[in-house]
Design a protein around this motif. Structure first.
Motif, short mmCIF file in Angstrom:
data_model
loop_
_atom_site.label_atom_id
_atom_site.label_comp_id
_atom_site.label_asym_id
_atom_site.label_seq_id
_atom_site.Cartn_x
_atom_site.Cartn_y
_atom_site.Cartn_z
N ARG A 277 0.65 -1.18 -0.07
CA ARG A 277 -0.06 0.19 0.05
C ARG A 277 0.97 1.22 -0.06
O ARG A 277 0.36 2.26 -0.38
CB ARG A 277 -1.01 -0.08 1.41
CG ARG A 277 -1.92 1.28 1.34
CD ARG A 277 -2.80 0.97 2.62
NE ARG A 277 -3.41 -0.15 2.76
CZ ARG A 277 -3.62 -0.88 4.00
NH1 ARG A 277 -3.47 0.01 4.95
NH2 ARG A 277 -4.07 -2.10 3.97
N TYR A 278 1.83 1.01 0.61
CA TYR A 278 2.89 2.35 0.82
C TYR A 278 4.04 2.44 -0.08
O TYR A 278 4.44 3.43 -0.65
CB TYR A 278 3.37 2.29 2.06
CG TYR A 278 2.33 2.80 3.24
CD1 TYR A 278 1.97 4.12 3.48
CD2 TYR A 278 1.99 1.59 3.99
CE1 TYR A 278 0.87 4.12 4.62
CE2 TYR A 278 0.86 1.81 5.17
CZ TYR A 278 0.46 3.16 5.21
OH TYR A 278 -0.50 3.39 6.20
N TYR A 279 4.30 1.13 -0.69
CA TYR A 279 5.77 1.30 -1.54
C TYR A 279 5.52 0.89 -2.81
O TYR A 279 6.53 0.74 -3.66
CB TYR A 279 6.72 0.30 -0.80
CG TYR A 279 7.26 1.06 0.58
CD1 TYR A 279 8.07 2.20 0.51
CD2 TYR A 279 6.61 0.63 1.70
CE1 TYR A 279 8.47 2.48 1.65
CE2 TYR A 279 7.02 0.79 2.90
CZ TYR A 279 7.96 2.05 3.23
OH TYR A 279 8.54 2.48 4.19
N ASP A 280 4.43 0.32 -3.33
CA ASP A 280 4.15 -0.18 -4.65
C ASP A 280 4.29 0.86 -5.68
O ASP A 280 4.77 0.68 -6.74
CB ASP A 280 2.73 -0.81 -4.81
CG ASP A 280 2.79 -2.31 -4.56
OD1 ASP A 280 3.83 -2.74 -4.37
OD2 ASP A 280 1.57 -2.89 -4.67
N LYS A 281 3.96 2.18 -5.43
CA LYS A 281 4.14 3.20 -6.49
C LYS A 281 5.53 3.54 -6.59
O LYS A 281 6.00 4.21 -7.47
CB LYS A 281 3.53 4.47 -5.75
CG LYS A 281 4.07 4.86 -4.44
CD LYS A 281 3.24 6.09 -3.89
CE LYS A 281 3.53 6.55 -2.62
NZ LYS A 281 2.92 7.88 -2.07
N TYR A 282 6.69 2.89 -5.65
CA TYR A 282 7.93 3.31 -6.14
C TYR A 282 8.78 1.96 -6.65
O TYR A 282 9.65 2.08 -7.28
CB TYR A 282 8.67 3.62 -4.76
CG TYR A 282 8.11 4.90 -4.06
CD1 TYR A 282 8.19 6.02 -4.62
CD2 TYR A 282 7.31 4.58 -2.51
CE1 TYR A 282 7.61 7.11 -3.89
CE2 TYR A 282 6.85 5.85 -2.12
CZ TYR A 282 6.82 6.99 -2.66
OH TYR A 282 6.59 8.22 -2.20
N THR A 283 8.09 0.81 -6.20
CA THR A 283 8.79 -0.60 -6.58
C THR A 283 8.18 -1.31 -7.82
O THR A 283 8.83 -2.21 -8.14
CB THR A 283 9.02 -1.44 -5.56
OG1 THR A 283 7.62 -1.73 -5.17
CG2 THR A 283 9.67 -0.67 -4.28
N THR A 284 7.09 -0.56 -8.40
CA THR A 284 6.32 -1.35 -9.33
C THR A 284 7.04 -1.44 -10.72
O THR A 284 7.42 -2.41 -11.36
CB THR A 284 5.08 -0.61 -9.71
OG1 THR A 284 4.25 -0.42 -8.58
CG2 THR A 284 4.31 -1.24 -10.98
N GLU A 285 8.04 -0.38 -10.96
CA GLU A 285 8.91 -0.33 -12.23
C GLU A 285 10.01 -1.39 -12.08
O GLU A 285 10.44 -1.92 -12.95
CB GLU A 285 9.28 1.06 -12.64
CG GLU A 285 9.93 1.09 -13.90
CD GLU A 285 9.33 0.71 -14.94
OE1 GLU A 285 9.65 0.15 -15.99
OE2 GLU A 285 7.82 0.86 -15.16
#
Length: 296
Positions: A277-285
């Motif tokens: 919820r907190y880190y997917d926006k940074y680790t998706t790529e």
């Protein structure tokens, strides 16, 4: 001389009369003016008094509504309390009766269960044992084979079908040549008198009814049944119920839409969900690059 005196007296009387009339008019005008001013004052004060009175009436209405609501809530709570108290007392009474019966039976050296079983009839006992046996058979929810599953389904559907015993008995009476009302399923004081007055079916009617009711393999009668509207509605209702039940049935498992399994237990799944919820926006790529093999 006397004529002059009489004229003077008449003139004085007219003058006094005129003065009295003028005084009366003056008094009337004064009283009318005072009453008019008093009425005007009343009219001027009435608006304010009406406003004050309206506020008093509204306050009384609010107080009355609050009092009525409080009384209603109090009565409702008392009714709930009384019902709950009645149920509790009834439960305590039954428990006391059971304990008393058990104590009396132990003092007399008797079996409590045996004493209670004397209250049941043979038919009630048989029905109870059949119910327990049916419940034990249906407690097995495992899949054995298709025949077992089909039988379970058939028995379950059969419970919802209530045969029309009265219609069957009427057909049976005609097939057996009995008078109408002879085969009754329940006690009816007027059945005997009404059946004795009705006509017994003829031999031809009896033969047709027997062929229709007891059809064999060589019977030529086929497709002549005419169900009633109630039977049709019952079948349609059962079909609609099965369709609704089948539409609501789903074999979807929990977390099936989440994709890959990245956890080892439920606690780990919740933890991974919080992290994502907190880190997917940074680790998706970065994760996508690792999966494609294009990461440096």
């Amino acid at each position: 001389m006397s004529n002059q005196i009489i004229g003077t007296a008449e003139a004085a009387g007219r003058t006094a009369k005129e003065v009295a009339e003028a005084a009366g008019q003056f008094v009337e005008s004064m009283s009318t003016g005072e009453s008019t001013s008093a009425a005007a004052k009343e009219a001027a004060l009435t608006t304010e008094e009406r406003k004050a009175k309206m506020e008093q009436l509204r306050a009384k209405m609010r107080a009355s509504s609050q009092a009525n609501r409080a009384s209603l809530i109090e009565e409702h709570s008392k009714a709930k309390t009384s019902a709950r108290e009645t149920a509790r007392l009834e439960k305590q009474r039954k428990l006391a009766e059971m304990l008393r019966t058990k104590a009396d039976a132990e003092e007399a050296g008797e079996d409590v269960d045996r004493e209670k079983n004397w209250e049941w009839t043979i038919e009630e006992n048989d029905n109870w044992e059949k119910k327990l046996a049916r419940k034990a058979r249906r407690a097995d929810f495992e899949f054995h084979d298709d025949a077992h599953a089909a039988r379970r389904r058939y028995k379950k559907d059969l419970d919802q079908i209530k045969p029309d015993i009265s219609a069957y008995n009427r057909q049976k009476e005609v097939a057996m040549g009995l008078a109408p009302g002879t085969l009754v399923t329940s006690f009816n004081p007027t059945a005997g008198s009404s059946s004795s007055m009705q006509v017994v079916p003829s031999a031809q009617q009896q033969q047709m009814a027997a062929d229709n009711l007891y059809r064999g393999a060589n019977s030529m009668l086929y497709g002549d049944s005419k169900p009633s509207e109630d039977d049709i509605d019952r079948v349609v209702g059962k079909i609609n119920q099965d369709i609704d039940k089948k539409g609501k049935f789903s074999r979807k498992r929990l977390n099936e839409d989440e994709g890959d399994i990245t956890y080892i237990n439920e606690r780990n799944r919740v933890f991974n969900k919080k992290i994502a919820r907190y880190y997917d926006k940074y680790t998706t790529e970065i994760r996508a690059s690792f999966e494609r093999g294009t990461a440096l």
